[in-house]
Design a protein around this motif. Structure first.
Motif, PDB file in Angstrom:
ATOM      1  N   ASP A 190      44.615  48.944 -14.299  1.00 56.38           N
ATOM      2  CA  ASP A 190      46.150  48.724 -14.214  1.00 56.38           C
ATOM      3  C   ASP A 190      46.746  49.853 -14.869  1.00 56.38           C
ATOM      4  O   ASP A 190      46.470  49.678 -15.987  1.00 56.38           O
ATOM      5  N   ALA A 191      47.708  50.491 -14.145  1.00 55.49           N
ATOM      6  CA  ALA A 191      48.502  51.388 -14.991  1.00 55.49           C
ATOM      7  C   ALA A 191      49.756  50.835 -15.507  1.00 55.49           C
ATOM      8  O   ALA A 191      50.536  50.088 -14.471  1.00 55.49           O
ATOM      9  N   ARG A 192      50.096  50.608 -16.763  1.00 58.38           N
ATOM     10  CA  ARG A 192      51.343  50.203 -17.242  1.00 58.38           C
ATOM     11  C   ARG A 192      52.133  51.370 -17.565  1.00 58.38           C
ATOM     12  O   ARG A 192      51.887  51.791 -18.671  1.00 58.38           O
ATOM     13  N   PRO A 193      53.353  51.549 -16.999  1.00 60.19           N
ATOM     14  CA  PRO A 193      54.096  52.784 -17.271  1.00 60.19           C
ATOM     15  C   PRO A 193      54.604  52.592 -18.836  1.00 60.19           C
ATOM     16  O   PRO A 193      54.954  51.532 -19.169  1.00 60.19           O
ATOM     17  N   GLY A 194      54.241  53.564 -19.404  1.00 57.82           N
ATOM     18  CA  GLY A 194      54.464  53.865 -20.774  1.00 57.82           C
ATOM     19  C   GLY A 194      53.609  53.098 -21.697  1.00 57.82           C
ATOM     20  O   GLY A 194      53.765  53.270 -23.003  1.00 57.82           O
ATOM     21  N   LEU A 195      52.592  52.373 -21.310  1.00 57.51           N
ATOM     22  CA  LEU A 195      51.849  51.758 -22.264  1.00 57.51           C
ATOM     23  C   LEU A 195      50.262  52.310 -21.845  1.00 57.51           C
ATOM     24  O   LEU A 195      49.458  52.097 -23.018  1.00 57.51           O
ATOM     25  N   GLY A 196      49.907  52.804 -20.859  1.00 56.05           N
ATOM     26  CA  GLY A 196      48.565  53.121 -20.656  1.00 56.05           C
ATOM     27  C   GLY A 196      47.951  52.591 -19.559  1.00 56.05           C
ATOM     28  O   GLY A 196      48.358  51.864 -18.723  1.00 56.05           O
ATOM     29  N   LEU A 197      46.633  52.702 -19.499  1.00 58.53           N
ATOM     30  CA  LEU A 197      45.665  51.965 -18.516  1.00 58.53           C
ATOM     31  C   LEU A 197      44.713  50.887 -19.020  1.00 58.53           C
ATOM     32  O   LEU A 197      44.106  50.943 -20.139  1.00 58.53           O
ATOM     33  N   TYR A 198      44.581  49.829 -18.426  1.00 60.28           N
ATOM     34  CA  TYR A 198      43.900  48.654 -18.723  1.00 60.28           C
ATOM     35  C   TYR A 198      43.079  48.300 -17.681  1.00 60.28           C
ATOM     36  O   TYR A 198      43.291  48.205 -16.216  1.00 60.28           O
ATOM     37  N   VAL A 199      42.054  47.411 -18.086  1.00 54.44           N
ATOM     38  CA  VAL A 199      41.059  46.929 -16.938  1.00 54.44           C
ATOM     39  C   VAL A 199      41.599  45.754 -16.405  1.00 54.44           C
ATOM     40  O   VAL A 199      42.257  45.127 -16.788  1.00 54.44           O
ATOM     41  N   ALA A 200      41.607  46.021 -14.926  1.00 55.22           N
ATOM     42  CA  ALA A 200      42.375  45.005 -13.974  1.00 55.22           C
ATOM     43  C   ALA A 200      41.730  43.662 -14.115  1.00 55.22           C
ATOM     44  O   ALA A 200      40.572  43.518 -14.405  1.00 55.22           O
ATOM     45  N   THR A 201      42.491  42.489 -13.611  1.00 59.23           N
ATOM     46  CA  THR A 201      41.772  41.446 -13.176  1.00 59.23           C
ATOM     47  C   THR A 201      41.032  41.689 -12.068  1.00 59.23           C
ATOM     48  O   THR A 201      41.416  41.955 -10.893  1.00 59.23           O
ATOM     49  N   PRO A 202      39.668  40.967 -12.129  1.00 59.45           N
ATOM     50  CA  PRO A 202      38.837  41.250 -10.773  1.00 59.45           C
ATOM     51  C   PRO A 202      39.475  40.612  -9.396  1.00 59.45           C
ATOM     52  O   PRO A 202      40.088  39.536  -9.598  1.00 59.45           O
ATOM     53  N   ARG A 203      39.273  41.388  -8.521  1.00 63.02           N
ATOM     54  CA  ARG A 203      39.706  41.008  -7.168  1.00 63.02           C
ATOM     55  C   ARG A 203      38.871  41.632  -6.215  1.00 63.02           C
ATOM     56  O   ARG A 203      38.111  42.596  -6.446  1.00 63.02           O
ATOM     57  N   GLN A 204      38.625  40.986  -5.017  1.00 59.68           N
ATOM     58  CA  GLN A 204      37.981  41.688  -4.160  1.00 59.68           C
ATOM     59  C   GLN A 204      38.639  43.199  -3.697  1.00 59.68           C
ATOM     60  O   GLN A 204      39.963  43.042  -3.106  1.00 59.68           O
ATOM     61  N   ARG A 205      38.119  44.266  -4.078  1.00 53.32           N
ATOM     62  CA  ARG A 205      38.800  45.626  -4.082  1.00 53.32           C
ATOM     63  C   ARG A 205      38.451  46.299  -2.764  1.00 53.32           C
ATOM     64  O   ARG A 205      39.545  47.020  -2.366  1.00 53.32           O
ATOM     65  N   LEU A 206      37.811  46.025  -1.838  1.00 46.94           N
ATOM     66  CA  LEU A 206      37.629  46.545  -0.710  1.00 46.94           C
ATOM     67  C   LEU A 206      37.300  45.445   0.226  1.00 46.94           C
ATOM     68  O   LEU A 206      36.905  44.276   0.186  1.00 46.94           O
ATOM     69  N   SER A 207      37.712  45.614   1.653  1.00 43.09           N
ATOM     70  CA  SER A 207      37.328  44.941   2.703  1.00 43.09           C
ATOM     71  C   SER A 207      35.984  44.508   2.900  1.00 43.09           C
ATOM     72  O   SER A 207      35.226  45.452   2.566  1.00 43.09           O
TER      73      SER A 207
END
Length: 136
Positions: free
Chosen positions: A73-90
């Motif tokens: 997850d890109a958080r503007p002005g804060l950096g990049l964070y590991v995202a909450t898992p979800r099905q990323r692909l169909s």
């Protein structure tokens, strides 16, 4: 506040994958193995580029790919964070990628003449090693 987690990545110059792909694969592996947890902050583009001694554009491209796939997850002005898992692909894309990976694997190992049981056991061991690890 999330802490910035150093990324333990080694770039192999003899690897047929691009440097960008090596970074993407390493971050995916660390997330899958639980070495990077949801909410962990990744190093800045410039910081990781300096660590790996690569062009910042290469790191930015890798981070962009990981973000677009939902790993980060890109958080503007804060950096990049590991995202909450979800099905990323169909489901169909996941099947297509699995088929491609299996075909590449079989093509790579067919000439080694190992019994199928040995190959299955080794793949199973590698997958077991990637199971999420407990973190302190």
């Amino acid at each position: 506040m999330a802490r910035t987690i150093p990324l333990m990545i080694q770039i192999a110059t003899g690897d047929p994958r691009s440097i960008t792909q090596q970074i993407v694969d390493a971050v995916r592996r660390q997330i899958a193995a639980g070495e990077l947890a949801v909410g962990d902050q990744l190093p800045s583009v410039r910081g990781l580029a300096q660590q790996l001694m690569v062009n910042p554009n290469t790191v930015a491209k890798a981070y962009g790919e990981l973000s677009s796939e939902g790993w980060l997850d890109a958080r503007p002005g804060l950096g990049l964070y590991v995202a909450t898992p979800r099905q990323r692909l169909s489901d169909s894309e996941r099947e297509r990628r699995l088929d491609d990976a299996v075909q590449r694997f079989v093509s790579d190992v067919i000439g080694l003449a190992f019994p199928a049981e040995t190959l299955v056991a080794r793949v199973s061991e590698e997958l077991d090693a990637l199971r999420p690890k407990k973190r302190a």
